[in-house]
Design an enzyme around this catalytic site. Structure first.
Site, PDB file in Angstrom:
ATOM      1  CE  LYS A  15     -13.870   5.757   0.962  1.00  0.00           C
ATOM      2  NZ  LYS A  15     -12.846   5.862   2.002  1.00  0.00           N
ATOM      3  CE  LYS A  32      -6.427  13.720   0.213  1.00  0.00           C
ATOM      4  NZ  LYS A  32      -6.798  12.794  -0.624  1.00  0.00           N
ATOM      5  NE  ARG A  33      -3.459  10.182  10.260  1.00  0.00           N
ATOM      6  CZ  ARG A  33      -3.061   9.278  10.984  1.00  0.00           C
ATOM      7  NH1 ARG A  33      -3.666   8.122  11.151  1.00  0.00           N
ATOM      8  NH2 ARG A  33      -2.059   9.248  11.784  1.00  0.00           N
ATOM      9  CG  HIS A  76      -2.034  -1.081   1.304  1.00  0.00           C
ATOM     10  ND1 HIS A  76      -3.168  -0.874   0.759  1.00  0.00           N
ATOM     11  CD2 HIS A  76      -2.088  -2.141   1.698  1.00  0.00           C
ATOM     12  CE1 HIS A  76      -3.853  -1.899   0.862  1.00  0.00           C
ATOM     13  NE2 HIS A  76      -3.104  -2.914   1.553  1.00  0.00           N
ATOM     14  CE  LYS A 131      -2.398  10.529   2.954  1.00  0.00           C
ATOM     15  NZ  LYS A 131      -3.062   9.607   1.865  1.00  0.00           N
ATOM     16  CB  THR A 144     -10.006   4.755  -0.823  1.00  0.00           C
ATOM     17  OG1 THR A 144      -9.635   5.100   0.215  1.00  0.00           O
ATOM     18  CG2 THR A 144      -9.604   3.533  -1.428  1.00  0.00           C
TER      19      THR A 144
HETATM   20  C1  26V Z   1       1.855   1.749   7.539  1.00  0.00           C
HETATM   21  C2  26V Z   1       2.597   2.076   8.838  1.00  0.00           C
HETATM   22  C3  26V Z   1       4.228   1.868   8.586  1.00  0.00           C
HETATM   23  C4  26V Z   1       4.627   1.511   9.762  1.00  0.00           C
HETATM   24  C5  26V Z   1       4.087   2.361  11.084  1.00  0.00           C
HETATM   25  C6  26V Z   1       2.558   1.898  11.142  1.00  0.00           C
HETATM   26  C7  26V Z   1       2.013   2.015  10.009  1.00  0.00           C
HETATM   27  C8  26V Z   1       0.628   2.092   9.712  1.00  0.00           C
HETATM   28  C9  26V Z   1       0.028   2.214   8.710  1.00  0.00           C
HETATM   29  C10 26V Z   1       0.614   2.085   7.561  1.00  0.00           C
HETATM   30  C11 26V Z   1      -0.121   2.034   6.428  1.00  0.00           C
HETATM   31  C12 26V Z   1       0.144   3.160   5.677  1.00  0.00           C
HETATM   32  C13 26V Z   1      -0.261   2.538   4.164  1.00  0.00           C
HETATM   33  C14 26V Z   1      -1.614   3.243   3.980  1.00  0.00           C
HETATM   34  O1  26V Z   1      -2.501   3.426   4.484  1.00  0.00           O
HETATM   35  N1  26V Z   1      -1.851   3.442   2.760  1.00  0.00           N
HETATM   36  C15 26V Z   1      -2.770   3.881   1.971  1.00  0.00           C
HETATM   37  O2  26V Z   1      -3.528   2.697   1.436  1.00  0.00           O
HETATM   38  C16 26V Z   1      -4.586   3.068   0.929  1.00  0.00           C
HETATM   39  C17 26V Z   1      -5.224   1.687   0.486  1.00  0.00           C
HETATM   40  O3  26V Z   1      -4.725   1.053  -0.623  1.00  0.00           O
HETATM   41  C18 26V Z   1      -4.311   3.778  -0.432  1.00  0.00           C
HETATM   42  O4  26V Z   1      -5.644   4.044  -0.871  1.00  0.00           O
HETATM   43  C19 26V Z   1      -3.430   5.076  -0.117  1.00  0.00           C
HETATM   44  O5  26V Z   1      -3.097   5.681  -1.284  1.00  0.00           O
HETATM   45  C20 26V Z   1      -2.265   4.551   0.712  1.00  0.00           C
HETATM   46  O6  26V Z   1      -1.652   5.869   1.232  1.00  0.00           O
END
Ligand code: 26V
Length: 822
Positions: free
Chosen positions: A673, A561-562, A370, A567, A669
């Protein structure tokens, strides 16, 4: 609340949907399950009772679905995810089971307003952002398209923090979604699994001294207890299970330690166990190798794997058939330790040799990536890994030996290739690379948009892709149209039904029939009326939460968004500052009234992201309070953005901001929406925006800025933001206003670091895209001035978004990755 009371409550027939009988059932639950009568019931009691009534219907179908999967020996999908950002469940369940309106009427006869109690349901925020929300949309779509599936995750006591602003600064407060209990979950004490940590590995040899097997002797352990939540598909098609694990001490009263007089030690151990599932890590990138995080990852992965194996053995009695009957999907690398756990179970517990175990694993696992952000790619110091999971460390080394052996046999593979595909990073401190582990063990590795998938092949997984060229594939993300249109936008849903009938409810592809209404003046008026009503609802919410009054006839321009530098909320704020300046300099120009709305949380330790929130709030105060602006521009930052708030904000948007630095947003995503709900996107050619543009057509989206390729070229060719800033009068002016303290008179230096960052390196190319962004925004103004034309484009967006339904995504996963019939 109505004082109506019944003295006698016959147990009602459980299947009725007649509002009068439903009302009786609600009273029955209130009395016999909650132990109250109507005159003393709180609003929470009514909420619980209403949920329980519908839950009974759901349970019947749940049992049927589970039994059918067993009887037909169907292949099951196991979706492992550290996050499920599910939000509220009541409306979703009522609506999917087809009882929302009947229940509304039933409650009304009891004097209870369904919307009032719906608002009391906590928003389950067991996720950070896109990845967690995708998992929730996927769960709903798997139930809808009839895939037998279990989601596996963690039952965090505290989900993502609650955000408040104190003088414009983000403050994080604990979120307590379980305070009033959770009527959707069922505790399954009988599914308790002991999970070990630490300790040593012993080798067991046979009579001739040959190694027979390894035995891991952990030195401490916790109990994983399952909590199951039913997930209802559209029209109750099937009900799947979301199984979340909670940690308990092995001996809840710590009798042994207590009796030995070690009272403090007993307490410590009990707290340690419960700490494991107490809180969700609030960072969506970068983690400083906290050991607790690795413990969480292993805890839920191991509990899930053991549960899967237990179910499989219960039905089939052996494990060679696992790949035919189970697809285990890893949502990012967070559950990648599951690979080593499955190998351990196959070899050490069930006696398979390495080759057999490795073959079973590769045919069972698949992995979705992701993010390409290097700081978000997980890796763990070998020292920590080894201490916590000594047997898994050995297994990782064995897998690595296998992968490196295959690589050495491959023509053209140099030492540099070998170093990059190794599961162990050797630059500096030795680390286990979880992405490489997940890749090596999966027959399928997918990206989440076409562009992101290409970039995966070119960057992070370039060498692994050379070694295993058949594995990487694309599965563009999707969103569930039930939650994101039918439930969140009932006005639009009724209008579409009126125009094209009900077919699109069951088959979203049919929404394309709306296209022919795009130029129908009467339809456009109705579409505008729906949007207007949604904007009024949003304006009320904005006033409630921030005190700001916003005008529903202005353009609602929304970025939610975050908060992350890539972003580029900063780009959007700078544009607001530039526009503010222009409005003041040219008061007589025919400005399009705009409200810029923001929402989003910053990771608590992410300094720049928190500064960006403060800047947005400072800019908001200055602009909204300046009478010379005459309401032509307003900036509002909604505090505590979450799924429930998105459900109000998304349907109210005219303009959707999707403006990440090209190449950095894997998919997005939110972009989907908004477009489904008739907002026009202003965006870069990043993530799924590229495909949205292809679907809605170039005339119905506003694209600006550098492409991913151009970003890479600029980076390689020595990017000089200072020269660009000096060449842009608008940008220079905006930056100098900020750095001279116009928005922060109490602390003129507050934004020094942020501004210096733009001049000195500008990693995210805000300066490079600024002029193009402003130009695109003025084009948006031009479109807005021609209201019929704007509405036609908005309608075409709604009509052309079927591709982005998560039903389509899930069907592709099922056919092309999981090998499950749909
Ligand atoms: C990554 C990490 C890295 C280590 C620390 C804890 C942590 C927690 C969550 C994440 C996930 C980040 C990745 C994420 O949310 N990616 C998003 O995924 C969406 C669904 O595929 C996508 O639409 C977004 O573009 C993407 O940023």
């Amino acid at each position: 609340m109505n004082q109506a009371m019944t003295t006698e409550l016959p147990r009602p027939s459980p299947k009725s949907s007649d509002p009068a009988e439903l009302a009786e059932e609600v009273l029955y639950c209130l009395t016999y399950r909650i132990g109250k009568n109507a005159s003393v019931a709180t609003r929470h009691d009514w909420l619980t009772a209403a949920i329980q009534v519908v839950r009974d219907r759901v349970i019947e179908r749940w049992i049927e679905s589970t039994k059918a999967a067993y009887d037909t020996k169907a292949k099951r999908v196991y979706y492992l995810s550290m996050e499920f950002l599910i939000g509220r469940l009541m409306r979703d369940a009522f609506s999917n089971i087809g009882m929302l309106e009947d229940m509304r009427k039933a409650l009304a006869t009891l004097g209870v307003d369904i919307e009032t109690i719906a608002a009391l349901e906590p928003d389950a925020a067991l996720g950070n952002g896109g990845l967690g929300r995708l998992a929730a949309c996927f769960m709903e779509s798997m139930a809808t398209v009839n895939v037998p599936a279990h989601g596996y995750g963690i039952r965090y006591v505290h989900g993502l923090f609650r955000q408040e602003f104190s003088d414009g600064w983000q403050v994080e407060l604990p979120e307590t979604w379980l305070d009033h209990g959770n009527p959707w979950e069922f505790e399954r004490r009988e599914r308790s699994i002991e999970i070990g940590f630490g300790g040593t590995v012993q080798s067991v040899t046979d009579a001739k001294g040959r190694l027979e097997r390894h035995v891991w002797k952990p030195n401490h352990s916790v109990i994983a207890v399952a909590y199951d939540t039913p997930v209802v598909g559209w029209r109750g098609a099937r009900v799947n299970t979301l199984r979340l694990w909670s940690a308990l001490p092995v001996d809840p009263i710590m009798l042994a330690a207590f009796n030995a007089g070690d009272h403090i030690g007993a307490l410590r151990e009990s707290n340690m166990a419960e700490a494991l599932t107490r809180v969700l890590y609030p960072a969506d990138s970068h983690i400083e190798g906290q050991e607790l995080r690795l413990r969480q990852e292993y805890f839920f992965s191991a509990a899930s794997l053991q549960d899967i194996i237990h179910r499989h053995l219960g039905q089939y009695g052996e494990l060679l058939s696992l790949p035919d009957k189970a697809a285990i999907h890893m949502n990012d690398t967070h559950p990648a330790i599951a690979v080593a756990e499955l190998m351990r179970l196959l070899m050490d517990v069930h006696g398979h040799d390495f080759d057999t175990a490795w073959d079973i694993s590769k045919r069972t696992f698949a992995y979705t990536n992701h993010t390409l952000l290097p700081e978000a790619l997980e890796s763990w110091p070998v020292t920590v890994f080894e201490r916590l999971l000594p047997r898994h460390m050995q297994i990782v080394y064995a897998i690595n030996a296998q992968v490196l052996h295959e690589a050495r046999a491959k023509e053209g593979f140099t030492d540099a290739h070998i170093r990059s595909i190794s599961l162990i990073g050797e630059d500096g401190e030795r680390r286990v690379r979880m992405g490489n582990l997940a890749f090596a063990a999966s027959h399928s590795i997918n990206g989440v948009s076409a562009l992101h998938t290409d970039l995966m092949k070119q960057t992070v997984f370039h060498d692994l892709h050379m070694l295993y060229p058949d594995r990487i594939n694309n599965k563009t993300n999707g969103i569930t149209p039930r939650r994101w249109m039918m439930q969140a936008n009932p006005g639009l849903t009724s209008l579409v039904r009126e125009a094209i009938g009900d077919g699109f409810l069951d088959d979203i592809e049919k929404i394309s029939e709306l296209d022919k209404f795009a130029d129908d003046a009467a339809f456009r008026e109705k579409f505008a009326a729906v949007k207007r009503a949604n904007k009024e609802r949003m304006a009320t919410l904005a006033h409630e939460r921030t005190g700001a009054w916003i005008d529903p006839s202005a353009m609602f321009d929304i970025q939610i968004k975050r908060i992350h530098e890539y972003k580029r909320q900063l780009l959007n704020i700078l544009e607001a500052v530039a526009l503010y300046d222009q409005i003041r300099s040219n008061p007589d120009k025919d400005w399009v009234p705009r409200v810029k709305l923001f929402g989003g949380k910053a990771a608590p330790s992410y300094h720049n992201a928190k500064l960006i929130i403060k800047l947005a709030n400072d800019v908001s105060r200055a602009i909204n309070g300046d009478p010379s602006v005459r309401g032509l521009l307003k900036v509002v930052f909604m505090p505590n953005y979450n799924v429930s708030m998105a459900e109000v904000m998304v349907p109210s948007a005219d303009l959707s901001e999707q403006i990440s630095t090209a190449g950095l947003e894997a998919s997005g995503t939110g972009n989907m929406k908004f477009a489904l709900n008739g907002a026009i996107t202003i965006g870069t050619l990043d993530g799924a925006n590229v495909e949205i543009k292809e679907c809605v057509g170039d005339d119905n989206i506003v694209i600006f800025g550098l492409t991913a390729e151009e970003v890479a070229e600029r980076r390689a060719g020595g990017y000089e933001p200072r020269a660009i800033i000096e060449g842009s009068p608008e940008l220079s002016q905006a930056l100098s206003a900020i750095s001279s303290g116009v928005f922060s008179p109490d602390d003129p230096n507050r934004y020094r670091d942020l501004i210096d960052g733009l001049y000195n390196h500008d990693w995210f190319m805000v300066a490079a895209d600024f002029d193009a962004f402003c130009k695109a925004q003025r084009e948006v103004d031009q479109l807005w001035r021609n209201s019929p034309q704007w509405l036609s484009k908005a309608i075409r967006n709604t009509a052309r978004m079927a591709f982005f339904s998560s039903d389509r995504t899930i069907r592709q996963y099922a056919r092309e990755i999981w090998n499950v019939p749909v």
